[in-house]
Design a protein around this motif. Structure first.
Motif, PDB file in Angstrom:
ATOM      1  N   LEU A  16       0.700  -1.426  -0.239  1.00 51.89           N
ATOM      2  CA  LEU A  16      -0.640  -0.013  -0.193  1.00 51.89           C
ATOM      3  C   LEU A  16       0.970   1.237  -0.293  1.00 51.89           C
ATOM      4  CD1 LEU A  16      -2.718  -1.394   2.778  1.00 51.89           C
ATOM      5  CD2 LEU A  16      -2.999  -0.870  -0.015  1.00 51.89           C
ATOM      6  N   GLU A  57      -7.446  -8.507  -2.508  1.00 48.56           N
ATOM      7  CA  GLU A  57      -8.236  -7.777  -1.653  1.00 48.56           C
ATOM      8  C   GLU A  57      -8.625  -6.530  -2.058  1.00 48.56           C
ATOM      9  OE1 GLU A  57      -9.483  -8.817   1.062  1.00 48.56           O
ATOM     10  OE2 GLU A  57      -8.029 -10.726   1.573  1.00 48.56           O
ATOM     11  N   PRO A  58     -10.320  -5.469  -1.935  1.00 44.23           N
ATOM     12  CA  PRO A  58     -10.417  -4.233  -2.497  1.00 44.23           C
ATOM     13  C   PRO A  58      -9.178  -3.622  -1.917  1.00 44.23           C
ATOM     14  CG  PRO A  58     -11.924  -6.248  -1.445  1.00 44.23           C
ATOM     15  CD  PRO A  58     -10.907  -6.668  -1.289  1.00 44.23           C
ATOM     16  N   GLY A  59      -9.069  -2.713  -2.807  1.00 43.14           N
ATOM     17  CA  GLY A  59      -8.017  -1.582  -2.317  1.00 43.14           C
ATOM     18  C   GLY A  59      -6.307  -2.232  -2.297  1.00 43.14           C
ATOM     19  N   GLN A  60      -6.461  -3.590  -3.245  1.00 42.18           N
ATOM     20  CA  GLN A  60      -5.491  -3.910  -2.913  1.00 42.18           C
ATOM     21  C   GLN A  60      -4.570  -2.825  -4.489  1.00 42.18           C
ATOM     22  OE1 GLN A  60      -3.181  -6.664  -1.457  1.00 42.18           O
ATOM     23  NE2 GLN A  60      -1.452  -5.942  -2.900  1.00 42.18           N
TER      24      GLN A  60
END
Length: 123
Positions: A16, A57-60
């Motif tokens: 991230l 994953e969502p946001g990955q």
């Protein structure tokens, strides 16, 4: 444009903060000149509270590298993700396209230059 599905295609999962990335094994296959299917191989699917079982994953963050031969003018790419046959995500083709630069042949000649002279050229 023409998309290439070959060993030059690469996928990375990015942290991230963008400081690190992990290369992921993929299996790209060409479905047509304009469509490539990329299967993520060897990544264990994880349970997700909202989406059942997921690989991303969502946001990955992910970085995908692919080679293509563009056409002149604006080229748009559409990215979709699927779980089995179910569509799970798409950019809807709304992102800005890209305008490639065509090959340019140029002949550069100096009017006068003594032997072994270096002529700087800025293009």
């Amino acid at each position: 444009y023409y998309l290439f599905a070959d060993s030059r295609s690469k996928l990375f999962f990015v942290s991230l903060d963008g400081a690190s990335q992990e290369r992921v094994t993929i299996s790209p296959s060409s479905l047509s000149d304009h469509k490539v299917d990329v299967l993520i191989v060897g990544v264990e699917a994880k349970p997700s509270a909202s989406f059942g079982t997921v690989v991303l994953e969502p946001g990955q963050l992910a970085r995908f590298i692919m080679w293509l031969t563009p056409t002149l003018g604006v080229n748009n790419l559409r990215v979709e993700t699927h779980s089995g046959m179910q569509l799970t995500n798409t950019n809807d083709g709304n992102s800005v396209g890209f305008a490639p630069v065509a090959k340019v042949k140029a002949l550069i000649q100096a009017r006068r230059s003594p032997p072994r002279t270096i002529v700087d050229v800025l293009l």
